[in-house]
Write a protein that holds these residues in place. Sequence first.
Motif, PDB file in Angstrom:
ATOM      1  N   THR A 198       1.093  -1.127  -0.078  1.00  0.00           N
ATOM      2  CA  THR A 198      -0.152   0.062  -0.189  1.00  0.00           C
ATOM      3  C   THR A 198       1.015   1.153  -0.126  1.00  0.00           C
ATOM      4  OG1 THR A 198      -0.002  -0.033   2.465  1.00  0.00           O
ATOM      5  CG2 THR A 198      -1.802  -1.386   1.086  1.00  0.00           C
ATOM      6  N   HIS A 199       0.319   2.298  -0.687  1.00  0.00           N
ATOM      7  CA  HIS A 199       1.074   3.604  -0.672  1.00  0.00           C
ATOM      8  C   HIS A 199       2.444   3.467  -1.281  1.00  0.00           C
ATOM      9  CE1 HIS A 199      -2.212   5.666   1.677  1.00  0.00           C
ATOM     10  NE2 HIS A 199      -2.128   4.631   2.605  1.00  0.00           N
ATOM     11  N   ILE A 200       2.526   2.841  -2.397  1.00  0.00           N
ATOM     12  CA  ILE A 200       3.705   2.517  -3.219  1.00  0.00           C
ATOM     13  C   ILE A 200       4.730   3.879  -3.226  1.00  0.00           C
ATOM     14  CG2 ILE A 200       3.064   2.690  -5.478  1.00  0.00           C
ATOM     15  CD1 ILE A 200       4.669  -0.003  -5.808  1.00  0.00           C
ATOM     16  N   THR A 201       5.903   3.549  -2.958  1.00  0.00           N
ATOM     17  CA  THR A 201       7.072   4.633  -3.397  1.00  0.00           C
ATOM     18  C   THR A 201       8.163   4.209  -4.293  1.00  0.00           C
ATOM     19  OG1 THR A 201       8.286   4.349  -1.081  1.00  0.00           O
ATOM     20  CG2 THR A 201       6.143   5.745  -0.937  1.00  0.00           C
ATOM     21  N   SER A 202       9.147   5.209  -4.563  1.00  0.00           N
ATOM     22  CA  SER A 202      10.190   4.495  -5.182  1.00  0.00           C
ATOM     23  C   SER A 202      10.921   3.627  -4.466  1.00  0.00           C
ATOM     24  CB  SER A 202      11.124   5.833  -5.598  1.00  0.00           C
ATOM     25  OG  SER A 202      11.556   6.421  -4.344  1.00  0.00           O
ATOM     26  N   GLU A 203      10.814   3.420  -3.093  1.00  0.00           N
ATOM     27  CA  GLU A 203      11.833   2.551  -2.324  1.00  0.00           C
ATOM     28  C   GLU A 203      11.053   1.009  -2.803  1.00  0.00           C
ATOM     29  OE1 GLU A 203      11.423   3.686   1.731  1.00  0.00           O
ATOM     30  OE2 GLU A 203      12.870   5.264   1.541  1.00  0.00           O
ATOM     31  N   HIS A 204       9.879   0.871  -3.078  1.00  0.00           N
ATOM     32  CA  HIS A 204       9.289  -0.471  -3.304  1.00  0.00           C
ATOM     33  C   HIS A 204       9.772  -0.894  -4.716  1.00  0.00           C
ATOM     34  CE1 HIS A 204       6.400   1.222  -0.376  1.00  0.00           C
ATOM     35  NE2 HIS A 204       6.721  -0.008   0.182  1.00  0.00           N
ATOM     36  N   GLU A 205      10.230  -0.185  -5.571  1.00  0.00           N
ATOM     37  CA  GLU A 205      10.647  -0.548  -6.871  1.00  0.00           C
ATOM     38  C   GLU A 205      11.417  -1.741  -6.785  1.00  0.00           C
ATOM     39  OE1 GLU A 205      10.045   2.933 -10.323  1.00  0.00           O
ATOM     40  OE2 GLU A 205      11.986   2.652  -9.500  1.00  0.00           O
ATOM     41  N   GLY A 206      11.538  -2.902  -7.701  1.00  0.00           N
ATOM     42  CA  GLY A 206      12.369  -3.913  -7.743  1.00  0.00           C
ATOM     43  C   GLY A 206      11.731  -5.139  -8.280  1.00  0.00           C
ATOM     44  N   ASN A 207      12.581  -6.280  -8.236  1.00  0.00           N
ATOM     45  CA  ASN A 207      12.184  -7.612  -8.627  1.00  0.00           C
ATOM     46  C   ASN A 207      11.537  -8.559  -7.313  1.00  0.00           C
ATOM     47  OD1 ASN A 207      12.553  -7.654 -11.562  1.00  0.00           O
ATOM     48  ND2 ASN A 207      14.749  -7.841 -11.089  1.00  0.00           N
ATOM     49  N   TYR A 208      10.528  -9.012  -7.450  1.00  0.00           N
ATOM     50  CA  TYR A 208       9.707  -9.517  -6.496  1.00  0.00           C
ATOM     51  C   TYR A 208       9.678 -11.326  -6.980  1.00  0.00           C
ATOM     52  CZ  TYR A 208       9.062  -5.368  -3.889  1.00  0.00           C
ATOM     53  OH  TYR A 208       9.197  -4.207  -3.180  1.00  0.00           O
ATOM     54  N   TYR A 209       9.614 -12.089  -5.877  1.00  0.00           N
ATOM     55  CA  TYR A 209       9.413 -13.495  -6.510  1.00  0.00           C
ATOM     56  C   TYR A 209       8.730 -14.217  -5.185  1.00  0.00           C
ATOM     57  CZ  TYR A 209      13.541 -15.009  -3.812  1.00  0.00           C
ATOM     58  OH  TYR A 209      14.594 -15.122  -2.934  1.00  0.00           O
ATOM     59  N   CYS A 210       8.190 -15.347  -5.453  1.00  0.00           N
ATOM     60  CA  CYS A 210       7.331 -16.148  -4.488  1.00  0.00           C
ATOM     61  C   CYS A 210       8.125 -17.561  -4.256  1.00  0.00           C
ATOM     62  CB  CYS A 210       5.761 -16.097  -4.356  1.00  0.00           C
ATOM     63  SG  CYS A 210       5.425 -17.061  -5.838  1.00  0.00           S
ATOM     64  N   GLN A 211       8.088 -18.132  -3.239  1.00  0.00           N
ATOM     65  CA  GLN A 211       8.360 -19.490  -3.023  1.00  0.00           C
ATOM     66  C   GLN A 211       7.271 -20.374  -2.575  1.00  0.00           C
ATOM     67  OE1 GLN A 211      10.984 -21.444   0.237  1.00  0.00           O
ATOM     68  NE2 GLN A 211      12.601 -21.166  -1.414  1.00  0.00           N
ATOM     69  N   ALA A 212       6.813 -21.288  -3.375  1.00  0.00           N
ATOM     70  CA  ALA A 212       5.844 -22.438  -3.213  1.00  0.00           C
ATOM     71  C   ALA A 212       6.431 -23.650  -2.433  1.00  0.00           C
ATOM     72  CB  ALA A 212       5.178 -22.687  -4.319  1.00  0.00           C
ATOM     73  N   HIS A 213       6.053 -24.081  -1.225  1.00  0.00           N
ATOM     74  CA  HIS A 213       6.756 -25.295  -0.477  1.00  0.00           C
ATOM     75  C   HIS A 213       5.572 -26.031   0.297  1.00  0.00           C
ATOM     76  CE1 HIS A 213       6.236 -22.627   3.172  1.00  0.00           C
ATOM     77  NE2 HIS A 213       6.558 -21.620   2.206  1.00  0.00           N
ATOM     78  N   ASN A 214       5.821 -27.176   0.093  1.00  0.00           N
ATOM     79  CA  ASN A 214       4.857 -28.363   1.069  1.00  0.00           C
ATOM     80  C   ASN A 214       5.848 -29.449   1.444  1.00  0.00           C
ATOM     81  OD1 ASN A 214       5.654 -30.110  -1.233  1.00  0.00           O
ATOM     82  ND2 ASN A 214       3.348 -30.174  -1.735  1.00  0.00           N
ATOM     83  N   ALA A 215       5.335 -30.401   1.978  1.00  0.00           N
ATOM     84  CA  ALA A 215       6.201 -31.457   2.900  1.00  0.00           C
ATOM     85  C   ALA A 215       7.118 -32.195   1.875  1.00  0.00           C
ATOM     86  CB  ALA A 215       5.133 -32.440   3.424  1.00  0.00           C
ATOM     87  N   ILE A 216       6.765 -32.161   0.474  1.00  0.00           N
ATOM     88  CA  ILE A 216       7.702 -32.629  -0.516  1.00  0.00           C
ATOM     89  C   ILE A 216       8.815 -31.937  -0.807  1.00  0.00           C
ATOM     90  CG2 ILE A 216       7.494 -34.116  -2.696  1.00  0.00           C
ATOM     91  CD1 ILE A 216       5.655 -35.196  -0.393  1.00  0.00           C
ATOM     92  N   GLY A 217       8.591 -30.796  -1.229  1.00  0.00           N
ATOM     93  CA  GLY A 217       9.542 -29.831  -1.725  1.00  0.00           C
ATOM     94  C   GLY A 217       9.104 -28.364  -1.863  1.00  0.00           C
ATOM     95  N   HIS A 218       9.979 -27.621  -2.551  1.00  0.00           N
ATOM     96  CA  HIS A 218       9.805 -26.037  -2.792  1.00  0.00           C
ATOM     97  C   HIS A 218      10.104 -25.647  -4.370  1.00  0.00           C
ATOM     98  CE1 HIS A 218      13.738 -26.043  -1.509  1.00  0.00           C
ATOM     99  NE2 HIS A 218      14.013 -24.902  -2.343  1.00  0.00           N
ATOM    100  N   HIS A 219       9.498 -24.629  -4.815  1.00  0.00           N
ATOM    101  CA  HIS A 219       9.907 -24.255  -5.961  1.00  0.00           C
ATOM    102  C   HIS A 219       9.579 -22.622  -6.062  1.00  0.00           C
ATOM    103  CE1 HIS A 219       8.914 -23.892 -10.556  1.00  0.00           C
ATOM    104  NE2 HIS A 219      10.175 -24.279 -10.569  1.00  0.00           N
ATOM    105  N   ASN A 220      10.489 -21.935  -6.742  1.00  0.00           N
ATOM    106  CA  ASN A 220      10.459 -20.438  -6.835  1.00  0.00           C
ATOM    107  C   ASN A 220       9.955 -20.160  -7.982  1.00  0.00           C
ATOM    108  OD1 ASN A 220      11.694 -20.448  -4.361  1.00  0.00           O
ATOM    109  ND2 ASN A 220      13.640 -19.796  -4.946  1.00  0.00           N
ATOM    110  N   SER A 221       9.116 -18.920  -7.956  1.00  0.00           N
ATOM    111  CA  SER A 221       8.822 -18.419  -9.300  1.00  0.00           C
ATOM    112  C   SER A 221       9.807 -17.532 -10.002  1.00  0.00           C
ATOM    113  CB  SER A 221       7.381 -17.593  -8.936  1.00  0.00           C
ATOM    114  OG  SER A 221       7.776 -16.311  -8.030  1.00  0.00           O
ATOM    115  N   THR A 222       9.577 -17.067 -11.170  1.00  0.00           N
ATOM    116  CA  THR A 222      10.408 -15.890 -11.852  1.00  0.00           C
ATOM    117  C   THR A 222      10.337 -14.643 -11.160  1.00  0.00           C
ATOM    118  OG1 THR A 222       8.564 -15.705 -13.517  1.00  0.00           O
ATOM    119  CG2 THR A 222      10.491 -17.350 -13.885  1.00  0.00           C
ATOM    120  N   PHE A 223      10.940 -13.919 -11.602  1.00  0.00           N
ATOM    121  CA  PHE A 223      11.140 -12.390 -11.098  1.00  0.00           C
ATOM    122  C   PHE A 223       9.917 -11.638 -11.648  1.00  0.00           C
ATOM    123  CE2 PHE A 223      15.624 -12.817 -10.270  1.00  0.00           C
ATOM    124  CZ  PHE A 223      15.458 -12.820  -8.726  1.00  0.00           C
TER     125      PHE A 223
END
Length: 528
Positions: free
Chosen positions: A363-388
């Motif tokens: 919320t209330h985004i500013t220039s400090e929030h600019e950049g690459n974001y990604y998420c990591q999905a994980h369960n009991a078997i393993g995990h996997h990252n999304s692209t930026f």
Amino acid sequence: MDLRSAARGFLAFLLSVPVLQGNGDWTVTYSSTNVCALRGAMVDINCTYDYPDDVQYLPDTVRNLWFTKEDNHQPVDLLSDSDYTGRVENSCGKVNCSGSRCHGTCSLNIRDLRQSDSAVYKFRFTTNQPGGGNTGDPGVMLSLTDLQVKVSFPHPTDPTWTELECHSMCGLAGDPRYIWFRNGMKGRRGGKYRAFIQSGDSYSCTVEGYENIRSPLVYAPKTPSVTVSPSGEIEEGSSVTLSCSSDANPAANYTWFKVDTDRSSRKINQGPQLVFKQILTSDSGQYYCLVQTELRQASIWITIHMKYGPKHTSVCSNPSGEVEEGSSVTLSCSSDAVPAANYTWFREHEDSVKESGQNYTITHITSEHEGNYYCQAHNAIGHHNSTFLFIQMISSSSHPAMVAVTTIAVLLATILLLVFLWMRRKKASSKEIGQGGRPDAVLELLPVPVYDNVSALTNRLDTVAQREPIEELDDHHDASIDTSVSEEQEVPGSGGQSVKTAVFYSLVNAVPGESDQAETPEFYSTIK
């Protein structure tokens, strides 16, 4: 006949084979060299023997006269073998002499026959003479059998009627009388039985006199079952075996099928087991095992639910594209995983967790929030990252400037259109004059500035009219100028303000009498 003659008779051997070991000329005959008997029943093995009527055979010559079981070509004394205790009787009858020879009989009775009793049995004797004694060949081969029910269909076009036949693997001696049992109840007699077998029916047969010894039951397949090994949840890449079983006689055949997404099925394996060496996600789904016998068929279904780590992890934003300063943006993460994945958000080059959960809102985004974001999905078997996903912010002050630039562009386009129309009109007038024609009416177009409203434009036109009056036309020729004003309408780039649009029409009759065919140039202008 005296005892001396009886003793000589107990030294008989072999089936029609003379035995010469200093004891004279002896012969022995077995009633049959092959005997077939039911397992659990009783059997008699018989032989007859004869020998010369000679006074040299004294009563004390014979020590033993009995049958033996041959095991690895070595005789086994049945009377002393613990496996036959209480089940064996050995007996010999009275010896009779006639002419120069004497003869007698011996029998061996074995009760409660077991599979281990299948062997060769031979008549044996011993004497008190040096080297005396022998075991006769070839002996009697005893075979054990179970009763079986053979299933056939005498009318292939009508498979509901079944013919059952009671038989043994080896032929029983004599002409045995068979008895049938249906669902445990004693029924018909005879070697064959024709029946309409329904679900739940069972049939067996026996030999008269041995009702406690019955053939295995014949029945349609009972409800099959499926086991999964290893039990529990199935992980992708592991080895999994499905085993199908059903109680049926005759023995059942097994076939495995997989149900596709269009509900059609395809055969994937023949046999009771379906083995996945390394099970994959694509192997998930519904399967069924088909159990078939000569009588009926049955089936059972099973669904494979598999666990696997997250895959195809992706992230999107709402709104998409550039984000205006001060507004908010929501990032959403999705992934294919069983069990369902949990999500954690990160920013590039930062180790700290920004947020947990499938959605991440800034919320209330500013220039400090600019950049690459990604998420990591994980369960009991393993995990996997999304692209930026790159978040780019635009300043809110840049919006009015863009509106102004757009407005100026629209005005310039309008001025260029007016200049083009004016030049086109001027060119048309010059062409008429060059051809000797005289326009009956001339409308001078002057550079028109941009006015705030139509009233100002009307005043301007009045001034021009006073300065350059239109010359009077003949009675038969007239020229007119029609003006009309459209309703207010919003113009793109005007900032939401309404402008009035004035449209002018100029009609000139160039040649008297040809008003219907006269060229009619038009002049349009839109003025703010």
